[in-house]
Design an enzyme around this catalytic site. Structure first.
Site, PDB file in Angstrom:
ATOM      1  N   PRO A   1       0.829  -1.208   0.000  1.00  0.00           N
ATOM      2  CA  PRO A   1       0.000   0.000   0.000  1.00  0.00           C
ATOM      3  C   PRO A   1       0.863   1.258   0.000  1.00  0.00           C
ATOM      4  O   PRO A   1       1.877   1.336   0.699  1.00  0.00           O
ATOM      5  CB  PRO A   1      -0.778  -0.126   1.310  1.00  0.00           C
ATOM      6  CG  PRO A   1       0.120  -0.933   2.196  1.00  0.00           C
ATOM      7  CD  PRO A   1       0.835  -1.900   1.296  1.00  0.00           C
ATOM      8  N   ILE A   2       0.464   2.220  -0.795  1.00  0.00           N
ATOM      9  CA  ILE A   2       1.126   3.530  -0.819  1.00  0.00           C
ATOM     10  C   ILE A   2       0.036   4.588  -0.866  1.00  0.00           C
ATOM     11  O   ILE A   2      -0.879   4.513  -1.691  1.00  0.00           O
ATOM     12  CB  ILE A   2       2.066   3.672  -2.030  1.00  0.00           C
ATOM     13  CG1 ILE A   2       3.256   2.716  -1.892  1.00  0.00           C
ATOM     14  CG2 ILE A   2       2.553   5.109  -2.192  1.00  0.00           C
ATOM     15  CD1 ILE A   2       4.257   2.800  -3.028  1.00  0.00           C
ATOM     16  N   GLY A   3       0.113   5.564   0.023  1.00  0.00           N
ATOM     17  CA  GLY A   3      -0.836   6.663   0.018  1.00  0.00           C
ATOM     18  C   GLY A   3      -0.558   7.621  -1.134  1.00  0.00           C
ATOM     19  O   GLY A   3       0.544   7.679  -1.675  1.00  0.00           O
TER      20      GLY A   3
ATOM     21  N   SER B   1      -4.373   1.423   0.384  1.00  0.00           N
ATOM     22  CA  SER B   1      -4.246   2.207   1.608  1.00  0.00           C
ATOM     23  C   SER B   1      -5.534   2.971   1.901  1.00  0.00           C
ATOM     24  O   SER B   1      -6.256   3.379   0.980  1.00  0.00           O
ATOM     25  CB  SER B   1      -3.089   3.204   1.471  1.00  0.00           C
ATOM     26  OG  SER B   1      -3.058   4.096   2.573  1.00  0.00           O
TER      27      SER B   1
ATOM     28  N   TYR C   1      -5.737   2.489   8.417  1.00  0.00           N
ATOM     29  CA  TYR C   1      -5.262   3.496   9.371  1.00  0.00           C
ATOM     30  C   TYR C   1      -6.332   3.628  10.454  1.00  0.00           C
ATOM     31  O   TYR C   1      -7.504   3.843  10.142  1.00  0.00           O
ATOM     32  CB  TYR C   1      -5.092   4.856   8.690  1.00  0.00           C
ATOM     33  CG  TYR C   1      -3.790   5.060   7.958  1.00  0.00           C
ATOM     34  CD1 TYR C   1      -2.859   5.992   8.418  1.00  0.00           C
ATOM     35  CD2 TYR C   1      -3.497   4.356   6.798  1.00  0.00           C
ATOM     36  CE1 TYR C   1      -1.672   6.208   7.740  1.00  0.00           C
ATOM     37  CE2 TYR C   1      -2.312   4.557   6.110  1.00  0.00           C
ATOM     38  CZ  TYR C   1      -1.400   5.486   6.584  1.00  0.00           C
ATOM     39  OH  TYR C   1      -0.236   5.695   5.910  1.00  0.00           O
TER      40      TYR C   1
ATOM     41  N   HIS D   1       8.064   0.945   7.023  1.00  0.00           N
ATOM     42  CA  HIS D   1       7.387   1.964   6.219  1.00  0.00           C
ATOM     43  C   HIS D   1       8.310   2.512   5.133  1.00  0.00           C
ATOM     44  O   HIS D   1       8.320   3.708   4.837  1.00  0.00           O
ATOM     45  CB  HIS D   1       6.881   3.099   7.117  1.00  0.00           C
ATOM     46  CG  HIS D   1       5.558   3.672   6.669  1.00  0.00           C
ATOM     47  ND1 HIS D   1       4.376   3.013   6.848  1.00  0.00           N
ATOM     48  CD2 HIS D   1       5.243   4.837   6.032  1.00  0.00           C
ATOM     49  CE1 HIS D   1       3.390   3.742   6.353  1.00  0.00           C
ATOM     50  NE2 HIS D   1       3.885   4.847   5.839  1.00  0.00           N
TER      51      HIS D   1
ATOM     52  N   ASP E   1       8.057  -6.311   3.753  1.00  0.00           N
ATOM     53  CA  ASP E   1       8.291  -5.350   2.683  1.00  0.00           C
ATOM     54  C   ASP E   1       9.383  -4.384   3.118  1.00  0.00           C
ATOM     55  O   ASP E   1       9.810  -4.374   4.270  1.00  0.00           O
ATOM     56  CB  ASP E   1       7.006  -4.627   2.258  1.00  0.00           C
ATOM     57  CG  ASP E   1       6.587  -3.483   3.172  1.00  0.00           C
ATOM     58  OD1 ASP E   1       7.230  -3.235   4.215  1.00  0.00           O
ATOM     59  OD2 ASP E   1       5.607  -2.809   2.841  1.00  0.00           O
ATOM     60  N   GLY E   2       9.871  -3.595   2.150  1.00  0.00           N
ATOM     61  CA  GLY E   2      10.917  -2.610   2.455  1.00  0.00           C
ATOM     62  C   GLY E   2      12.249  -2.977   1.862  1.00  0.00           C
ATOM     63  O   GLY E   2      12.919  -3.897   2.331  1.00  0.00           O
TER      64      GLY E   2
ATOM     65  N   ARG F   1       7.673   0.822  -3.859  1.00  0.00           N
ATOM     66  CA  ARG F   1       8.211   1.820  -4.786  1.00  0.00           C
ATOM     67  C   ARG F   1       8.419   1.309  -6.213  1.00  0.00           C
ATOM     68  O   ARG F   1       8.105   2.024  -7.166  1.00  0.00           O
ATOM     69  CB  ARG F   1       9.527   2.384  -4.231  1.00  0.00           C
ATOM     70  CG  ARG F   1       9.355   3.356  -3.069  1.00  0.00           C
ATOM     71  CD  ARG F   1      10.691   3.965  -2.691  1.00  0.00           C
ATOM     72  NE  ARG F   1      10.594   4.906  -1.582  1.00  0.00           N
ATOM     73  CZ  ARG F   1      10.747   4.578  -0.299  1.00  0.00           C
ATOM     74  NH1 ARG F   1      10.993   3.310   0.030  1.00  0.00           N
ATOM     75  NH2 ARG F   1      10.652   5.496   0.640  1.00  0.00           N
TER      76      ARG F   1
END
Length: 388
Positions: A87-89, A116, A139, A285, A316-317, A340
């Site tokens: 998920p990416i905002g 997200s 969230y 994150h 992730d990351g 990304r």
């Protein structure tokens, strides 16, 4: 319908590095900085990938081998590969319609897509695209009413996996975003206007799509908010620090799978297991919150060793390639998520970016598994050198 044979691969961009460079030259600087940047001095952003790349795999060349099958079972579903889309905002800020592009590609290629809460496309629309197969990152709202309504909407949309976010108790200190005055919509400074003029494809696509907005939050937002009021609304809307008292009522109500994202310590892992989580995503994150923190692969190695037989552990990351996926699976992950690189793909190639990035990562992962002689992602741990 899904079309597993429809895999579009653009040979001009065989690496994530190539997609990143194209994305940099195709979208405004403030949008690229939001996507690409980390917090403070970006130490942990770069550490994530560096530490993954220290993992060494050892091939088995003389054994009998009939080819590798990338399919991986997770929560009762068999996916076509052991990776999904993180998920990416504000995805629509990076490229208009990005959430829809990625959700569609993920569905067609049978990998999970996580939307997200602060995405720019609503869960109802993503659910329609994915026939209810998308996951939803949650969230935690400050009010019980909003919490219950968001959960009700996710249930109605057919979501089967709810992902609770625990690693954003504060807003990260991100110098690139501070410098660009990033907001929703982007603040129209002279600098930002010039950046938009210099990226006409992004600008025209944004004009056609409309200004990005927090689509999932539309029902709860007062009308006609100015920029300062919008920031205040967001700050007041979310109860950012998660704890046992907040997770309990969600676990009691949610009938599907519940995952905790952002686990970075044994303490939080033990809490997650105690609270009945179906799985965790080890994450920092994307290096956007704690510059002094540990690389995700380092956390994974430690926690998978201690708790791998007690819950589903994902990560992730920092993953940027098929070999990175293999290294992470070999280090103890049951599944991986990537953020990304998929956004670089969409920013670089628009509607074709999701399909291309999936095809690229699958091709890379297939090659390394065939090279190792590994028949399945779940067997990658057998090829891990013990001294790394």
């Amino acid at each position: 319908m899904r079309n597993k044979d429809k895999i579009q691969f653009d040979h001009r961009f065989p690496r994530v590095k190539d997609l990143r460079e194209k994305a940099r030259n195709r979208i405004p600087g403030f949008a690229f900085d939001y996507l690409d940047g980390g917090c403070n001095e970006e130490v942990n952003l770069h550490r994530n990938t560096q530490k993954i790349r220290e993992v060494i795999l050892q091939p088995d060349y003389l054994s009998n081998f009939n080819g590798a099958d990338l399919s991986t079972s997770l929560f009762g579903h068999t996916y076509s590969a052991p990776f999904g889309i993180s998920p990416i905002g504000l995805q629509g800020l990076i490229w208009p319609g990005a959430s829809r592009i990625l959700a569609k590609a993920a569905f067609e290629q049978n990998i999970p897509f996580i939307l997200s809460t602060v995405a720019t496309t609503a869960i109802e629309e993503i659910s329609e695209i994915t026939e209810g197969k998308a996951w939803f990152q949650f969230y935690h709202p400050a009010s019980d009413e909003m919490r219950d309504d968001l959960i009700k909407r996710a249930e109605a949309a057919g979501v089967e996996v709810l992902v609770l976010l625990c690693d954003v108790p504060t807003f990260g200190y991100r110098p690139k975003e501070i410098r660009s005055g990033l907001s929703m919509p982007p603040r129209l400074t002279l600098r930002n206007i010039l950046q938009m003029i210099a990226r006409p494809k992004w600008t025209m696509a944004t004009l056609k799509e409309g200004a990005p907005r927090f689509a999932n939050l539309d029902p709860y937002m007062p009308g006609n908010l100015n920029l300062s009021q919008l920031g205040q609304f967001m700050d007041q809307t979310f109860d950012k620090r998660l704890n046992e008292e907040k997770i309990g009522p969600i676990r009691d109500r949610w009938k599907g799978k519940l995952v905790l994202k952002g686990v970075a310590s044994s303490y939080d892992m033990k809490k997650a297991i105690k609270l009945g989580m179906d799985g965790v995503i080890i994450s920092n994150h994307g290096g956007r919150q704690l510059d002094a923190g540990e690389a995700t692969i380092s956390t994974l190695k430690r926690l998978a060793w201690l708790y791998g037989d007690q819950t589903v552990i994902m990560m992730d990351g920092g993953l940027r390639s098929g070999p990175d996926i293999a290294r992470t699976m070999a280090s103890g992950a049951n599944f991986t998520f990537i953020g990304r690189p998929f956004m670089y793909g969409v920013a670089a190639l628009g509607r074709e970016g999701g399909m291309h990035t999936i095809a690229m990562l699958r091709t890379q992962l297939q090659q390394i598994m065939d090279q190792l002689g590994c028949p399945a992602p779940s067997e990658l741990y057998r090829y891990l050198l013990n001294d790394n």
